[in-house]
Write a protein that holds these residues in place. Structure first.
Motif, PDB file in Angstrom:
ATOM      1  N   ASP A 103      -4.027  15.408   0.700  1.00  0.00           N
ATOM      2  CA  ASP A 103      -3.646  14.702  -0.508  1.00  0.00           C
ATOM      3  C   ASP A 103      -3.393  13.270  -0.268  1.00  0.00           C
ATOM      4  O   ASP A 103      -2.179  12.869   0.217  1.00  0.00           O
ATOM      5  N   GLY A 104      -4.240  12.278  -0.597  1.00  0.00           N
ATOM      6  CA  GLY A 104      -4.139  10.967  -0.277  1.00  0.00           C
ATOM      7  C   GLY A 104      -2.947  10.219  -1.086  1.00  0.00           C
ATOM      8  O   GLY A 104      -2.349   9.143  -0.540  1.00  0.00           O
ATOM      9  N   ASN A 105      -2.776  10.848  -2.344  1.00  0.00           N
ATOM     10  CA  ASN A 105      -1.597  10.187  -3.050  1.00  0.00           C
ATOM     11  C   ASN A 105      -0.374  10.341  -2.126  1.00  0.00           C
ATOM     12  O   ASN A 105       0.771   9.635  -2.523  1.00  0.00           O
ATOM     13  N   ALA A 106      -0.203  11.442  -1.688  1.00  0.00           N
ATOM     14  CA  ALA A 106       0.885  11.943  -0.919  1.00  0.00           C
ATOM     15  C   ALA A 106       1.123  10.976   0.419  1.00  0.00           C
ATOM     16  O   ALA A 106       2.659  10.706   0.709  1.00  0.00           O
ATOM     17  N   VAL A 107       0.228  10.372   0.961  1.00  0.00           N
ATOM     18  CA  VAL A 107       0.390   9.619   1.914  1.00  0.00           C
ATOM     19  C   VAL A 107      -0.098   8.016   1.914  1.00  0.00           C
ATOM     20  O   VAL A 107       0.262   7.179   2.812  1.00  0.00           O
ATOM     21  N   ILE A 108      -0.223   7.815   0.599  1.00  0.00           N
ATOM     22  CA  ILE A 108      -0.673   6.244   0.499  1.00  0.00           C
ATOM     23  C   ILE A 108       0.114   5.429   0.749  1.00  0.00           C
ATOM     24  O   ILE A 108      -0.141   4.150   1.293  1.00  0.00           O
ATOM     25  N   ASP A 109       1.553   5.566   0.497  1.00  0.00           N
ATOM     26  CA  ASP A 109       2.564   4.495   0.797  1.00  0.00           C
ATOM     27  C   ASP A 109       2.687   4.359   2.127  1.00  0.00           C
ATOM     28  O   ASP A 109       2.402   3.055   2.660  1.00  0.00           O
ATOM     29  N   GLY A 110       2.527   5.238   2.691  1.00  0.00           N
ATOM     30  CA  GLY A 110       2.740   5.014   4.339  1.00  0.00           C
ATOM     31  C   GLY A 110       1.388   4.628   4.814  1.00  0.00           C
ATOM     32  O   GLY A 110       1.390   3.750   5.932  1.00  0.00           O
ATOM     33  N   VAL A 111       0.457   4.748   4.518  1.00  0.00           N
ATOM     34  CA  VAL A 111      -0.898   4.111   4.913  1.00  0.00           C
ATOM     35  C   VAL A 111      -1.005   2.622   4.594  1.00  0.00           C
ATOM     36  O   VAL A 111      -1.295   1.945   5.579  1.00  0.00           O
ATOM     37  N   LEU A 112      -0.719   2.168   3.610  1.00  0.00           N
ATOM     38  CA  LEU A 112      -0.721   0.782   3.147  1.00  0.00           C
ATOM     39  C   LEU A 112       0.319  -0.025   3.981  1.00  0.00           C
ATOM     40  O   LEU A 112       0.410  -1.018   3.991  1.00  0.00           O
ATOM     41  N   THR A 113       1.389   0.918   4.168  1.00  0.00           N
ATOM     42  CA  THR A 113       2.707  -0.059   4.939  1.00  0.00           C
ATOM     43  C   THR A 113       2.596   0.068   6.441  1.00  0.00           C
ATOM     44  O   THR A 113       3.451  -0.400   7.108  1.00  0.00           O
ATOM     45  N   MET A 114       1.439   0.900   6.823  1.00  0.00           N
ATOM     46  CA  MET A 114       1.237   0.803   8.312  1.00  0.00           C
ATOM     47  C   MET A 114       1.152  -0.539   8.846  1.00  0.00           C
ATOM     48  O   MET A 114       0.399  -1.405   8.339  1.00  0.00           O
ATOM     49  N   PRO A 115       1.765  -0.686  10.119  1.00  0.00           N
ATOM     50  CA  PRO A 115       1.803  -1.994  10.750  1.00  0.00           C
ATOM     51  C   PRO A 115       0.222  -2.572  10.895  1.00  0.00           C
ATOM     52  O   PRO A 115      -0.543  -1.803  11.180  1.00  0.00           O
ATOM     53  N   LYS A 116       0.099  -3.976  10.961  1.00  0.00           N
ATOM     54  CA  LYS A 116      -1.375  -4.302  11.103  1.00  0.00           C
ATOM     55  C   LYS A 116      -1.606  -4.147  12.674  1.00  0.00           C
ATOM     56  O   LYS A 116      -0.935  -4.173  13.557  1.00  0.00           O
ATOM     57  N   PHE A 117      -3.007  -3.890  12.618  1.00  0.00           N
ATOM     58  CA  PHE A 117      -3.382  -3.996  13.840  1.00  0.00           C
ATOM     59  C   PHE A 117      -3.467  -5.283  14.506  1.00  0.00           C
ATOM     60  O   PHE A 117      -3.496  -6.487  14.019  1.00  0.00           O
ATOM     61  N   THR A 163      -1.522  -2.326  -7.102  1.00  0.00           N
ATOM     62  CA  THR A 163      -2.548  -2.419  -7.713  1.00  0.00           C
ATOM     63  C   THR A 163      -3.424  -1.376  -6.810  1.00  0.00           C
ATOM     64  O   THR A 163      -4.220  -0.886  -7.227  1.00  0.00           O
ATOM     65  N   ASP A 164      -3.450  -1.450  -5.465  1.00  0.00           N
ATOM     66  CA  ASP A 164      -4.093  -0.678  -4.607  1.00  0.00           C
ATOM     67  C   ASP A 164      -4.031   0.746  -4.840  1.00  0.00           C
ATOM     68  O   ASP A 164      -5.013   1.453  -5.066  1.00  0.00           O
ATOM     69  N   LYS A 165      -2.720   1.369  -5.348  1.00  0.00           N
ATOM     70  CA  LYS A 165      -2.323   2.632  -5.558  1.00  0.00           C
ATOM     71  C   LYS A 165      -3.059   2.842  -6.979  1.00  0.00           C
ATOM     72  O   LYS A 165      -3.468   3.844  -7.057  1.00  0.00           O
ATOM     73  N   ALA A 166      -2.864   2.008  -7.883  1.00  0.00           N
ATOM     74  CA  ALA A 166      -3.538   2.331  -9.155  1.00  0.00           C
ATOM     75  C   ALA A 166      -5.031   2.552  -9.090  1.00  0.00           C
ATOM     76  O   ALA A 166      -5.498   3.619  -9.753  1.00  0.00           O
ATOM     77  N   ILE A 167      -5.735   1.555  -8.365  1.00  0.00           N
ATOM     78  CA  ILE A 167      -7.169   1.719  -8.240  1.00  0.00           C
ATOM     79  C   ILE A 167      -7.398   3.098  -7.216  1.00  0.00           C
ATOM     80  O   ILE A 167      -8.357   3.943  -7.780  1.00  0.00           O
ATOM     81  N   TYR A 168      -6.664   3.360  -6.241  1.00  0.00           N
ATOM     82  CA  TYR A 168      -6.979   4.486  -5.513  1.00  0.00           C
ATOM     83  C   TYR A 168      -6.827   5.694  -6.553  1.00  0.00           C
ATOM     84  O   TYR A 168      -7.588   6.829  -6.385  1.00  0.00           O
ATOM     85  N   ARG A 169      -5.941   5.726  -7.322  1.00  0.00           N
ATOM     86  CA  ARG A 169      -5.488   6.897  -8.013  1.00  0.00           C
ATOM     87  C   ARG A 169      -6.922   7.136  -9.101  1.00  0.00           C
ATOM     88  O   ARG A 169      -6.850   8.188  -9.489  1.00  0.00           O
ATOM     89  N   ALA A 170      -7.464   5.733  -9.581  1.00  0.00           N
ATOM     90  CA  ALA A 170      -8.352   6.191 -10.645  1.00  0.00           C
ATOM     91  C   ALA A 170      -9.840   6.490  -9.843  1.00  0.00           C
ATOM     92  O   ALA A 170     -10.548   7.248 -10.448  1.00  0.00           O
ATOM     93  N   ILE A 171      -9.985   6.045  -8.656  1.00  0.00           N
ATOM     94  CA  ILE A 171     -11.238   6.079  -8.073  1.00  0.00           C
ATOM     95  C   ILE A 171     -11.322   6.644  -6.932  1.00  0.00           C
ATOM     96  O   ILE A 171     -12.566   6.916  -6.372  1.00  0.00           O
ATOM     97  N   GLY A 172     -10.274   6.892  -6.069  1.00  0.00           N
ATOM     98  CA  GLY A 172     -10.422   7.728  -4.671  1.00  0.00           C
ATOM     99  C   GLY A 172     -10.732   6.611  -3.699  1.00  0.00           C
ATOM    100  O   GLY A 172     -10.856   6.675  -2.801  1.00  0.00           O
ATOM    101  N   LYS A 173     -10.653   5.374  -4.007  1.00  0.00           N
ATOM    102  CA  LYS A 173     -10.950   4.139  -3.056  1.00  0.00           C
ATOM    103  C   LYS A 173     -10.101   3.077  -3.142  1.00  0.00           C
ATOM    104  O   LYS A 173      -9.639   2.760  -4.657  1.00  0.00           O
ATOM    105  N   LEU A 174      -9.846   2.478  -2.038  1.00  0.00           N
ATOM    106  CA  LEU A 174      -8.726   1.346  -2.076  1.00  0.00           C
ATOM    107  C   LEU A 174      -9.633  -0.037  -2.494  1.00  0.00           C
ATOM    108  O   LEU A 174     -10.812  -0.113  -1.631  1.00  0.00           O
ATOM    109  N   PRO A 175      -9.057  -0.785  -3.154  1.00  0.00           N
ATOM    110  CA  PRO A 175     -10.124  -1.995  -3.383  1.00  0.00           C
ATOM    111  C   PRO A 175     -10.213  -3.092  -2.047  1.00  0.00           C
ATOM    112  O   PRO A 175      -8.819  -3.085  -1.307  1.00  0.00           O
ATOM    113  N   THR A 176     -11.058  -3.614  -1.679  1.00  0.00           N
ATOM    114  CA  THR A 176     -11.149  -4.162  -0.380  1.00  0.00           C
ATOM    115  C   THR A 176     -11.016  -5.799  -0.409  1.00  0.00           C
ATOM    116  O   THR A 176     -10.875  -6.303   0.634  1.00  0.00           O
ATOM    117  N   ASP A 177     -11.343  -6.042  -1.682  1.00  0.00           N
ATOM    118  CA  ASP A 177     -11.625  -7.830  -1.812  1.00  0.00           C
ATOM    119  C   ASP A 177     -10.282  -8.020  -2.921  1.00  0.00           C
ATOM    120  O   ASP A 177     -10.033  -7.077  -3.737  1.00  0.00           O
TER     121      ASP A 177
END
Length: 497
Positions: free
Chosen positions: A221-235, A377-391
């Protein structure tokens, strides 16, 4: 008198019978004795022959073992001479275990040599202690060097164990490779680093976007983990641990809600960001990037501020009819209200990108507010199409290095402004594009204006008449945009400093 004669005769007959009977017994006894001596002698002779035969077989077997053992050692030594690493042999024999350890003559050229040597020694000790099979063994230990590419060598502990198989009268072979693997950059004779592989932090951050999408794709369930994925520390190009393979790379992950500790990426999925000098060329041949034809003219149509329920569907109809794909930089607040339009946009082959959530000037916001604008915005687009915007396109094009670091996406600017937001006039929009267009340009338009939608089919026809092929901005930019850089075209890339 006759009686006496008869009695004497009878006694004589009995004596004769006894003598004859005794003679028979002696004859039989003699026969058995002869047979026993014959059989016993035969058994003795047979035993002697068998004993001699057994000793001969054991002697032959031992000779065969010694010959094959000597031949094996010679074979091992000859093979070692052909290894790329010059080494010296250390030979040790304990009972029926013979160890041939090959130490590199030059150890300074091998990074982490002591770690590799320690593991090699431990592997040999483990094999020596395993005496489930008490057959003779020969243990060959070495640091093996494998050439990966012209620029890369790999060093690993390598053990070959030969065990004497008595029933086969020959040696069986088993190999073991150590867990420690050191890949060396031949240019500087140092261990391979992420800087070697990605050349810049920006390329690694671009790969992190791919990793985030992969984590969401692999989650139940991507929606359940998306906050943690987006806030994951940068490489970090300096601190991120990794495991190198000729055809892929495994990156260690910071703590994240998916529970994954690492993610593995084939190089053909990150072609635009990896230094091809350090990977197996065959791993990049599966999906080679489609290069733009240098003899053609390309241009990109981009639309900001949507989706709009009245105008965007009409624009999508026009683009579909014309067979054109474009890039839509959407506002998160409009995405949440028009998910079906966003989904249609993606399904029809257009690129869905981010334009912030509510269109503020990001350079005037706090870091926390900028982060909210981007991630919501990332979360809104992901919920709509299942993909994060990259640009990402910042409102008004306003960006600083500090803002770009928080956005952590490639910044897509424009090089031709239709000024539709100013004129709201179909003819002026068409003329403005015509007067300022050029090869490799990114055209700025807005799908929320009816006049823009009305002008688009004419703009498309005129661009095609002038020899342009119209493609989304990501394709125009070669599918290799990266954070901390902004783009006005494929030949106009600027670091944000």
């Amino acid at each position: 008198m006759d009686k006496n004669r008869h009695a004497h005769s009878t006694r004589n007959s009995r004596r004769i019978n006894r003598n004859q009977h005794t003679g028979k017994k002696l004859a039989i006894l003699s026969l058995f004795t002869s047979m026993f001596l014959l059989i016993g002698g035969g058994l003795y002779v047979t035993h002697a022959i068998q004993h001699d035969t057994k000793e001969t077989a054991e002697e032959d077997e031992n000779n065969d073992y010694q010959q094959k053992a000597a031949a094996l050692v010679e074979k091992i030594r000859q093979a070692q001479k052909e290894e790329p690493i010059e080494s010296t042999e250390f030979l040790e024999t304990t009972n029926d275990i013979q160890t041939l350890l090959y130490n590199p003559a030059q150890t300074k050229s091998i990074p982490q040599f002591s770690t590799l040597k320690s593991e090699l020694t431990a592997m040999i000790d483990t094999i020596k202690k395993d005496r489930a099979n008490h057959a003779p063994r020969k243990i060959v230990g070495q640091l093996k060097m494998t050439k990966i590419t012209e620029q890369l060598n790999r060093y690993q502990p390598f053990i070959t164990t030969y065990t004497w198989e008595k029933n086969k009268q020959d040696w069986s072979k088993q190999t073991n490779t150590g867990k420690t693997s050191v890949v060396v950059n031949q240019k500087n004779n140092q261990r391979l680093t992420l800087t070697d592989l990605f050349t810049s932090e920006a390329n690694l951050l671009a790969v992190q976007q791919i990793v985030q999408q992969k984590l969401l794709d692999d989650s139940l369930d991507g929606n359940a983990v998306i906050d943690g994925v987006l806030t994951m520390p940068k490489f970090s190009i300096q601190d991120t641990a990794f495991t190198y393979y000729p055809d892929k790379i495994s990156l260690n992950l910071p703590d994240n809600p998916t529970g994954k500790k690492e993610v593995t990426l084939p190089y053909n999925e990150i072609t635009g960001y990896i230094n091809s000098e350090f990977v197996d060329p065959r791993s990049l041949q599966e999906t080679p990037p489609v290069a733009l034809d240098p003899n053609k003219k390309y241009i990109s149509l981009t639309f900001d501020d949507g989706p709009n329920p009245k105008t965007t569907p009409k624009l999508l109809d026009i683009l579909k009819d014309k067979g054109v794909n474009a890039t839509f930089f959407m506002l998160g607040q409009n995405v949440v209200k028009n998910e079906a339009i966003v989904k249609r946009t993606a399904e029809e082959g257009h690129e869905v990108a981010s334009h912030s959530y509510s269109h503020p000037q990001l350079t005037e916001l706090s870091p926390e507010r900028i982060n909210e604008e981007v991630q919501n915005t990332d979360k809104a687009i992901y919920r709509a199409i299942g993909k994060l915007p990259t640009d990402f396109r910042p409102p008004y094009g306003a960006v600083t290095p500090e803002v770009a670091a928080i956005i952590n996406k490639p910044i897509i600017q424009w090089s031709v402004d239709s000024q539709d937001w100013q004129s709201h006039n179909v003819d002026k929009i068409i003329q403005r594009v015509h007067d300022t267009e050029y090869n490799d340009a990114i055209i700025l338009m807005h799908d929320i204006h009816p006049e823009t939608v009305e002008a688009v089919p004419i703009v498309i026809d005129r661009l095609r008449e002038e020899g342009y092929e119209i493609i989304p901005s990501k394709q125009l930019l070669g599918n290799k945009t990266k954070p901390m850089h902004m783009y006005y075209g494929s030949t106009d890339e600027r670091p944000i400093q």
